[in-house]
Structure formats: C-alpha cells, structure tokens
Design an enzyme around this catalytic site. Structure first.
Site, PDB file in Angstrom:
ATOM      1  N   CYS A   2       0.193  -1.105  -0.163  1.00  0.00           N
ATOM      2  CA  CYS A   2      -0.234  -0.023  -0.244  1.00  0.00           C
ATOM      3  C   CYS A   2       0.781   1.036   0.141  1.00  0.00           C
ATOM      4  CB  CYS A   2      -1.414  -0.018   1.510  1.00  0.00           C
ATOM      5  SG  CYS A   2      -1.628  -1.307   0.657  1.00  0.00           S
ATOM      6  N   ARG A  27       4.354   0.554  -7.027  1.00  0.00           N
ATOM      7  CA  ARG A  27       4.563  -0.211  -6.129  1.00  0.00           C
ATOM      8  C   ARG A  27       3.352  -1.589  -5.936  1.00  0.00           C
ATOM      9  NH1 ARG A  27       6.304   2.812  -0.457  1.00  0.00           N
ATOM     10  NH2 ARG A  27       5.074   1.520   0.250  1.00  0.00           N
ATOM     11  N   TRP A  75      -2.876  -2.597  -1.443  1.00  0.00           N
ATOM     12  CA  TRP A  75      -2.800  -3.207  -2.194  1.00  0.00           C
ATOM     13  C   TRP A  75      -3.114  -4.837  -1.310  1.00  0.00           C
ATOM     14  CZ3 TRP A  75       0.561  -6.555  -6.027  1.00  0.00           C
ATOM     15  CH2 TRP A  75       0.842  -7.299  -5.458  1.00  0.00           C
ATOM     16  N   ASN A 101      -0.898   1.919   6.013  1.00  0.00           N
ATOM     17  CA  ASN A 101      -0.120   0.585   5.016  1.00  0.00           C
ATOM     18  C   ASN A 101       0.760  -0.233   6.290  1.00  0.00           C
ATOM     19  OD1 ASN A 101       1.506  -0.708   3.618  1.00  0.00           O
ATOM     20  ND2 ASN A 101       3.477   0.901   3.518  1.00  0.00           N
ATOM     21  N   GLY A 102       1.044  -1.646   6.233  1.00  0.00           N
ATOM     22  CA  GLY A 102       1.188  -2.505   7.250  1.00  0.00           C
ATOM     23  C   GLY A 102      -0.008  -3.784   6.516  1.00  0.00           C
ATOM     24  N   GLU A 481      17.347 -23.351  -7.296  1.00  0.00           N
ATOM     25  CA  GLU A 481      16.980 -22.148  -7.669  1.00  0.00           C
ATOM     26  C   GLU A 481      18.112 -21.037  -7.712  1.00  0.00           C
ATOM     27  OE1 GLU A 481      14.231 -20.650  -8.172  1.00  0.00           O
ATOM     28  OE2 GLU A 481      14.533 -18.331  -7.675  1.00  0.00           O
ATOM     29  N   LYS A 485      18.441 -18.202 -10.800  1.00  0.00           N
ATOM     30  CA  LYS A 485      18.312 -16.925 -10.410  1.00  0.00           C
ATOM     31  C   LYS A 485      20.133 -16.064 -11.619  1.00  0.00           C
ATOM     32  CE  LYS A 485      15.683 -15.015  -9.991  1.00  0.00           C
ATOM     33  NZ  LYS A 485      14.937 -16.377  -9.205  1.00  0.00           N
ATOM     34  N   GLU A 488      18.274 -16.208 -15.020  1.00  0.00           N
ATOM     35  CA  GLU A 488      17.879 -15.570 -16.289  1.00  0.00           C
ATOM     36  C   GLU A 488      17.646 -14.009 -16.140  1.00  0.00           C
ATOM     37  OE1 GLU A 488      13.757 -15.149 -14.304  1.00  0.00           O
ATOM     38  OE2 GLU A 488      14.910 -15.504 -12.340  1.00  0.00           O
ATOM     39  N   HIS A 504      27.525 -39.525 -12.618  1.00  0.00           N
ATOM     40  CA  HIS A 504      26.500 -40.494 -13.775  1.00  0.00           C
ATOM     41  C   HIS A 504      26.578 -40.417 -15.112  1.00  0.00           C
ATOM     42  CE1 HIS A 504      25.572 -43.458 -10.684  1.00  0.00           C
ATOM     43  NE2 HIS A 504      25.416 -42.322 -10.020  1.00  0.00           N
ATOM     44  N   LYS A 603       7.407 -10.845 -16.144  1.00  0.00           N
ATOM     45  CA  LYS A 603       6.666 -11.164 -14.624  1.00  0.00           C
ATOM     46  C   LYS A 603       5.683 -12.138 -14.285  1.00  0.00           C
ATOM     47  CE  LYS A 603       7.761 -10.347 -10.656  1.00  0.00           C
ATOM     48  NZ  LYS A 603       8.491 -11.179  -9.967  1.00  0.00           N
TER      49      LYS A 603
HETATM   50  C1  AGP Z   1      11.314 -17.008 -11.456  1.00  0.00           C
HETATM   51  O1  AGP Z   1      12.547 -15.636 -11.054  1.00  0.00           O
HETATM   52  C2  AGP Z   1      10.787 -16.586 -12.804  1.00  0.00           C
HETATM   53  N1  AGP Z   1      10.179 -15.222 -12.806  1.00  0.00           N
HETATM   54  C3  AGP Z   1      10.082 -18.028 -13.339  1.00  0.00           C
HETATM   55  O2  AGP Z   1      10.241 -18.889 -12.535  1.00  0.00           O
HETATM   56  C4  AGP Z   1       8.622 -17.207 -11.777  1.00  0.00           C
HETATM   57  O3  AGP Z   1       8.907 -18.055 -11.058  1.00  0.00           O
HETATM   58  C5  AGP Z   1       7.483 -18.222 -13.157  1.00  0.00           C
HETATM   59  O4  AGP Z   1       7.244 -17.912 -14.195  1.00  0.00           O
HETATM   60  C6  AGP Z   1       6.079 -18.309 -11.969  1.00  0.00           C
HETATM   61  O5  AGP Z   1       5.723 -17.383 -11.824  1.00  0.00           O
HETATM   62  P1  AGP Z   1       3.968 -17.574 -10.485  1.00  0.00           P
HETATM   63  O6  AGP Z   1       4.982 -17.942  -9.339  1.00  0.00           O
HETATM   64  O7  AGP Z   1       3.991 -15.994 -10.306  1.00  0.00           O
HETATM   65  O8  AGP Z   1       3.526 -18.212 -10.754  1.00  0.00           O
END
Ligand code: AGP
Length: 608
Positions: A2, A27, A75, A101-102, A481, A485, A488, A504, A603
């Site tokens: 928020c 935000r 939010w 906000n909070g 993960e 990171k 990407e 293997h 995103k």
């Molecule tokens: C992660 O850094 C990526 N942006 C991507 O793998 C993301 O996690 C994936 O598309 C899932 O998105 P979501 O969590 O919004 O479902």
C-alpha cells in the site's frame, strides 16, 4: 504494498493527493481512494482498479473541494480488492478518516472488542479497527486519541488521520512501515516514500518507528509515544524520482532481495500466536489432513523450486509422500490424483497459465487445492479451495526473490502445522522448530550481511561460459533456484545437479577452471558433498563453496567461499538462497544486463 499520502495547505488538496498516488502506482495496488475535509465534513471517494478510475470519479479532484486530505493505494491483504475495502476508512460518527500501510496482526481480537462495544464495521480489512479505536479514544484531543489507539495495535503501520474537529491538521504515525513528512512553505505533506513528495518539496523528515506527527500548513511537530516532542532533522532529497521508486537502490531486484527479512516476518509472524501456528484461515482441518495419503506440489519456475525446497520439510515432519510436479507437465500427464491427494499450488502472481491449468486438472480428479500466492484476489487464489497468502508485497523485478523465500517460508509453516494436526510430531520438536521459524527473518538478515565479498566474486565469475550448481537433498533444491536466478538475469548457462549424479555423466564436462558452485549446508551428508568437491577439483574445477562460517573442512578444499547462517536443515533454503540471489545480481550487473526486465521474460506468464 500500500501507499499513503497526505496534504494540508492553501491549495486544493484533491489534485495533489491524486498526483501523489500516481507516483506510488509502481508499488503495485488494486484499489485507491482519497478523503478531503471541507466545511467540517469529510468527503471520501474510493475505487477498485487504477488511479485513473479515481481521477474520473472525482473529475481530477474538482468535485472534492478542501485544502486538507489523505489518500491511499491499496495492495489487498485482508479482504479482496473492492470499493468497500479500499481506504480511506471512516469512523461511524463521520469525524475521522484513516489510511494505513502495513498489517495489523491483532485485528481480529480488536474487531471483536469494538463490535461488542457497538462499533459498526463496513469492510473486511484489518485497517478499519484503527479508525474505530480513534473514535473510541477521542475526547477532544486527537493527538492523544491517535497515540492511545496506536498503542493497541500489534504489527506494522504507517498511518494518516484527518478529523473534522481540526480540519487543517493531519496526524501521522509510523511503526515498521516507512513514512516520510514533506516540508513545504505554507503547506506540508506526508507519504509512504519520497517519490510522492519530490514534485512538491525535496525537504523531508523521516519518521522513525514509534513516532507520531501533528502536521498543519505552517508546522510539523513530531512526538514520541509519551507525547513528548522529538527533535528531527530536515533531510534534502537528491535522488531523481526514478531512483526514489527503488528506494534508492539501483534495481527493484536488489531492493526486493533486501526486503526479504521484512517480507518473511510479515508472512510468518501473524500466523504464530501463543506458541502455536494458526492457519485457520485455510480451513484445513485436522480431520481432513489425516485423510490425505499424498501431497502434490505443482508450480512453474522458481515457484516449482520453492516446492522442491518445501518437500523436504513436509516429508520429514508429516511422513507423507510429497511429489513436486512442473505444472506444464502435470497438466498433460493424466496424473494419479484423487480425493485423498492434497494439491499445493505455488504462484507469486496467481496468474500463471500452466499452473492454473494444472490446478483445474487436479480439481477435476477430486483433489482439494491449497494455493500459496502473493496476490489477493488473483485467479489461482479464487479457484483454490484453501489459500495462504504470502505477504511479500508487490514484486516488481521479473526475477523473483522475496516471492520465492516467502513461498518456502509458508511451506515450512504448513509442514509444522500439518505435522501437529496429524499428530506426527512431539511437543519438544514442535517447539524447537517453531522457534527456528521465528528466527528466519533474522537469519536472512544475517545472510544478507555476511558476504561483502560477493561483488568481487561476481567480477571473477561473470565471464564464465557456464556454471555448475551442485548439492544434495535440501542443498540440491537450493541449487536449482540458484542456477535459475543466474541464468535468467546474467544470461550465463548454469546447470544445477544433484551432486551424487556427477559421476553418472556430467563430470565429463568438468574441465580446467570450470567454475562449480557447491552447496554444503546439509550436515547429514556434508562428507558426501565434500567428496564431490574433491572429484571436480581433481579435474581442474574452481569451486565456490556455500557453507557455514565454522566449516573449516570445506574452507580448506574450496577456492572461494560464500557463507550462510546455520538453521534447522529442513528450513535451510530460505536463508541459503540469499547469497546466490546476490551473486546472480552482481554477475548480471557486471555483464550490463537489464536486471529488472531480463530479455524474453515476463513477470507473469499468463499464456501457455
Ligand atoms: C522466477 O524468477 C521467474 N520469474 C519465473 O520462473 C517464475 O517463478 C514463474 O514464471 C512462476 O511465476 P508465478 O510464481 O507468478 O506463478
């Protein structure tokens, strides 16, 4: 999250409030509103959706006359995005309006108390308890009423308050949510961050936790919870507005990495009460949890890797098989799922097409679904039978960080909650693990602070043509993960491997100077991973080890070190990933990549 704004002066307040809210749009929000005082009346305008809707509804503020007011972008956390749940919230007597906000962690108890005392609630929000508390404590002195009401709140708040009895005055209060006062000439302001102030003034006062402010057109008085004046210096903002949106950080991703301790506290703390995990919001009963014989976790990308990390905790504590499935695979695999399967769906955005489709396939087969999502009212939240929200606040950078760690943290919460409901855990272990969960925010802060060498490591590795991330068990989940990171945002090819798999086939790829990032935080199999480090070193690899500070054996083996704080092994991923997020960030920075908006990525992947 928020955003709040406030203005008092000689100009019309509404246009200034609307412009301030526009500056806070980045935000993330799903509703907005303003309250302006005119002729001893408060007029409130609220909309669901964008600020543009609010501008249209108020004719750009023209039909909200008055020279003092407050505004809010919401939010949603408690209560879906609706006009009623949007702020500002009004007292029953119409004298007060509040923006917040909070998260008020004890709002349920306060709501019950106020309802019993005859106060009428209109919204589902936690915020509304604040305005009724102020009305209850008001006896002509607004400052005292705001202080008294704030003393009843547990959680985080940045508050803005107006009152018809003191039409020129704004009151502000801060606890754990940022709040900044803008110092003008014949007019003064407050806002959640400087972006909303910079167009009007660069002279600001940063409120600290526990402080209050009385704001008039010609004065700003800051005082402490005892009502004693506090001397505050006026700071000069030198940032440009764009930088200010990132809180002074160069990228949203770095800002969101740094926000993780707060995001995890906001997600975990409200769900631990009197030494117990309370997930009643989910409706997951002990009877239902005892009836399931399998859990399937399904998601995409980092959310899938969060599931891989959470699997270890759930299996260890609940002694129930957990399958982690890529949603894009599960949806076409004719999965063996029935009414005895609980399907946990992970998603930051709540809008990922593959995840939605997989979820629908599972529901068709009779499974109950538990969504762990960051966006209130998102498609996945609406479809799910049960929902636990991660309260990370909006995540702007395409590469998720706080979204991932809050998802993992909720899976830890769920594992402990379900184990207790299924009578699979003894009191002593439950208590120890609950304490460990409570310390997660602090551990993540330590992980942020204990590796000043990472920018230099990034300079060493940023030209690598490929990187290997290896680990076993919980370390392997983090390696997955960590590699994503790196891929990407830095565009370096990075592979994660179960360390036991090297012999293997993969070890054929290890050549002189091949960088290998070895995760060694699982003490039960540390010796095995050390053997893998020796294996790759023998073939010329350069090893960057990720382990605890006191792990001298690994230090003697590796070429470079990254440290993580010790946690319960099954809860390790939330802190262990943090330095790898930073490593990926600084490598990408060395490579001049577009960190917040990596090429080819969105995103939220809302198409198949
Ligand atoms: C992660 O850094 C990526 N942006 C991507 O793998 C993301 O996690 C994936 O598309 C899932 O998105 P979501 O969590 O919004 O479902």
């Amino acid at each position: 999250m928020c955003g709040i704004v406030g203005y008092t002066g000689s100009q019309e307040a509404a246009p200034i409030l609307l412009e301030g809210l526009k500056k806070l749009e980045y935000r993330g929000y799903d509703s907005a509103g303003i309250a302006v005082i005119n002729d001893s009346r408060i007029s409130v305008s609220k909309v669901t959706g964008r600020i543009a809707n609010l501008c249209e509804k108020t004719s750009d503020g023209k039909n909200c006359p008055g020279t003092a007011g407050i505004g809010h972008t919401r939010w949603a956390t408690h209560g879906a995005p609706t006009d009623t749940n949007a702020h500002p919230h009004m007292s029953n007597d119409g004298k007060f309006a509040v923006v917040h906000n909070g998260i008020i962690e004890n709002y349920i108890a306060l709501r019950e108390e106020l309802t019993e005392k005859g106060y009428r609630f209109e919204s589902q929000t936690d915020t509304e308890v604040i305005v009724h508390l102020i009305e209850m404590y008001y006896s002509g002195n607004l400052k005292n009423a705001v202080i008294k009401a704030s003393s009843r709140l547990r959680g985080s708040y940045a508050l803005g308050v107006v009152c018809t009895d003191e039409p020129e005055k704004l009151y502000a209060a801060r606890e754990a949510s940022p709040l900044i006062l803008g110092v003008g000439i014949g007019e003064n302001y407050f806002a959640s961050d400087v972006t909303a102030l910079v167009p009007y003034t660069r002279n600001v006062i940063y409120l600290d936790d526990g402080e209050f402010a009385e704001i008039t057109p010609d004065s700003i008085t800051v005082f402490d919870p005892a009502g004693r004046p506090v001397n505050k210096k006026i700071s000069r903002i030198t940032w440009d507005v764009q930088a200010a949106e990132k809180g002074g950080y160069e990228h949203f991703m770095l800002k969101e990495i740094i926000e993780q301790p707060g995001a995890i506290k906001a997600t975990i703390a409200p769900r631990i009460k009197d030494g117990k995990i309370v997930l009643d919001e989910t409706g997951l009963t002990a009877e239902y949890l005892k009836s399931i014989n399998k859990i399937v976790i399904t998601a995409c990308g980092s959310a899938y890797y969060a599931g891989c990390a959470g699997k270890y905790a759930i299996e260890k504590l609940c002694r129930i098989p957990v399958q982690v499935e890529l949603a894009s695979e599960l949806r076409y695999s004719d999965p063996i799922i029935d009414e005895h399967t609980l399907v946990i769906v992970l998603s930051q955005s709540g809008e990922t097409a593959d995840t939605i489709a997989a979820m629908k396939e599972c529901k068709k087969r009779g499974a109950k679904t538990l969504a762990i999502v960051n966006v209130v009212g998102s498609t996945i939240a609406n479809i799910a039978d049960h929902t636990i929200y991660t309260w990370a606040g909006p995540e702007i950078a395409v590469a998720t960080t706080k979204g991932y760690t809050t998802q993992v943290s909720v899976l830890y919460l769920f594992a402990l909650y379900a184990a207790e409901k299924m009578n699979r855990i003894d009191e002593e272990l439950y208590k120890r693990l609950l304490e460990s969960l409570n310390t997660l925010p602090k551990k993540i802060q330590e992980a942020l602070d204990m590796n000043p060498q990472i920018p230099n490591l990034a300079k060493k590795y940023h030209n690598a043509s490929s990187l290997f991330f290896i680990g076993r068990n919980t370390d392997y989940a983090v390696a997955l993960e960590g590699a994503l990171k790196m891929k990407e945002i830095s565009y370096i090819h990075a592979e994660s491997y179960a360390a036991g798999e090297l012999k293997h086939g993969t070890i054929a790829l290890i050549e002189e100077h091949q960088p290998v990032i070895a995760l060694c935080c699982n003490e039960s199999i540390m010796e095995k991973t050390m053997s893998n480090i020796i294996e790759v070193k023998a073939r010329g690899a350069e090893v960057l080890a990720v382990t605890f500070k006191d792990n001298q054996k690994i230090v003697s083996l590796a070429d470079d070190m990254i440290y993580v704080p010790k946690t319960e092994t099954i809860f390790a991923a939330a802190a262990e990933i943090v330095p790898l997020q930073l490593l990926a960030y600084y490598v990408a920075k060395e490579n001049g990549c577009d960190i917040d908006k990596p090429k080819n990525l969105a995103k939220s992947v809302t198409v198949e």
